[in-house]
Design an enzyme around this catalytic site. Structure first.
Site, mmCIF file in Angstrom:
data_model
loop_
_atom_site.group_PDB
_atom_site.id
_atom_site.type_symbol
_atom_site.label_atom_id
_atom_site.label_comp_id
_atom_site.label_asym_id
_atom_site.label_seq_id
_atom_site.Cartn_x
_atom_site.Cartn_y
_atom_site.Cartn_z
ATOM 1 N N TYR A 1 0.791 -1.231 0.000
ATOM 2 C CA TYR A 1 0.000 0.000 0.000
ATOM 3 C C TYR A 1 0.826 1.284 0.000
ATOM 4 C CZ TYR A 1 -3.586 -3.382 1.142
ATOM 5 O OH TYR A 1 -4.423 -4.463 1.121
ATOM 6 N N ASN B 1 -12.820 4.369 -1.965
ATOM 7 C CA ASN B 1 -11.976 3.187 -1.838
ATOM 8 C C ASN B 1 -12.668 2.319 -0.799
ATOM 9 O OD1 ASN B 1 -10.131 1.215 -1.254
ATOM 10 N ND2 ASN B 1 -8.357 2.562 -1.255
ATOM 11 N N ASP C 1 -25.698 -1.096 -2.639
ATOM 12 C CA ASP C 1 -27.089 -0.680 -2.773
ATOM 13 C C ASP C 1 -27.268 0.802 -2.450
ATOM 14 O OD1 ASP C 1 -27.743 -3.255 -3.527
ATOM 15 O OD2 ASP C 1 -28.743 -3.771 -1.633
ATOM 16 N N HIS D 1 -8.554 1.872 -5.794
ATOM 17 C CA HIS D 1 -7.746 0.933 -5.003
ATOM 18 C C HIS D 1 -6.281 1.303 -5.144
ATOM 19 C CE1 HIS D 1 -11.171 -1.605 -4.208
ATOM 20 N NE2 HIS D 1 -11.489 -1.494 -5.494
ATOM 21 N N LEU D 2 -5.564 1.260 -4.047
ATOM 22 C CA LEU D 2 -4.130 1.539 -4.065
ATOM 23 C C LEU D 2 -3.379 0.450 -4.814
ATOM 24 C CD1 LEU D 2 -4.031 2.563 -0.344
ATOM 25 C CD2 LEU D 2 -3.481 4.097 -2.226
ATOM 26 N N SER D 3 -3.712 -0.796 -4.505
ATOM 27 C CA SER D 3 -3.082 -1.931 -5.179
ATOM 28 C C SER D 3 -3.965 -2.356 -6.352
ATOM 29 C CB SER D 3 -2.898 -3.097 -4.197
ATOM 30 O OG SER D 3 -4.157 -3.612 -3.803
ATOM 31 N N ARG E 1 -9.989 -11.328 -3.654
ATOM 32 C CA ARG E 1 -9.930 -9.872 -3.822
ATOM 33 C C ARG E 1 -10.247 -9.439 -5.256
ATOM 34 N NH1 ARG E 1 -7.530 -7.711 0.790
ATOM 35 N NH2 ARG E 1 -6.093 -9.129 1.847
#
EC number: 4.2.1.10
Length: 149
Positions: A23, A75, A88, A101-103, A112
């Protein structure tokens, strides 16, 4: 002036110290400060919220429907793979959003690699570390200009 909302999911309060090889070393405060400056330069305002609690994020998304929020950057972190409630809420308020997303989740563990949000998002920015937020903000700012917000 448009109002943009930045939401950070669980464990992102630990950025800079949690698994820096995945991260990075940038803290959440650093990211929020950079996003506020980026939006301010473009004449817009940003509100940021981090929570480890799903209901807090859901409540804030629901509030966005009536508080003038023009765009959401989110995120969802671990909620990416689990939160039907947050999905929802985003669908119900009909405020456009970008998933961040960082990764790159597609290069990580199989669990994931599925997102409950991507098919509802305007776009997804992932894999660029803290720059993922900057790129997402660039895209959001371009869209609020086009919309005339």
């Amino acid at each position: 002036m448009a109002k943009l909302l930045v939401l950070h999911g669980p464990n992102l309060n630990l950025l800079g110290t949690r698994e820096p090889e995945v991260y990075g070393h940038t803290t959440l405060a650093d990211i929020d400060q950079a996003l506020a400056a980026q939006a301010s330069t473009a004449g817009h305002a940003v509100e940021s919220l981090q929570s480890n609690a799903e209901h807090v994020l859901v409540d804030r998304v629901q509030a966005a429907r009536n508080d003038g929020t023009a765009f959401i950057l989110i995120n969802p972190a671990a909620f990416t793979h689990t939160s039907v409630a947050l999905r929802d809420a985003l669908a119900a308020v009909a405020v456009p959003f970008i998933e961040i997303h960082l990764s790159n989740p597609h290069t990580r563990e199989p669990f994931r690699q599925h997102s409950y949000f991507s098919d509802k998002a305007v776009g997804v920015v992932c894999g660029f570390g803290a720059d993922s937020y900057r790129y997402a903000m660039d895209a959001a700012l371009a869209r609020v200009r086009v919309a005339g917000a």
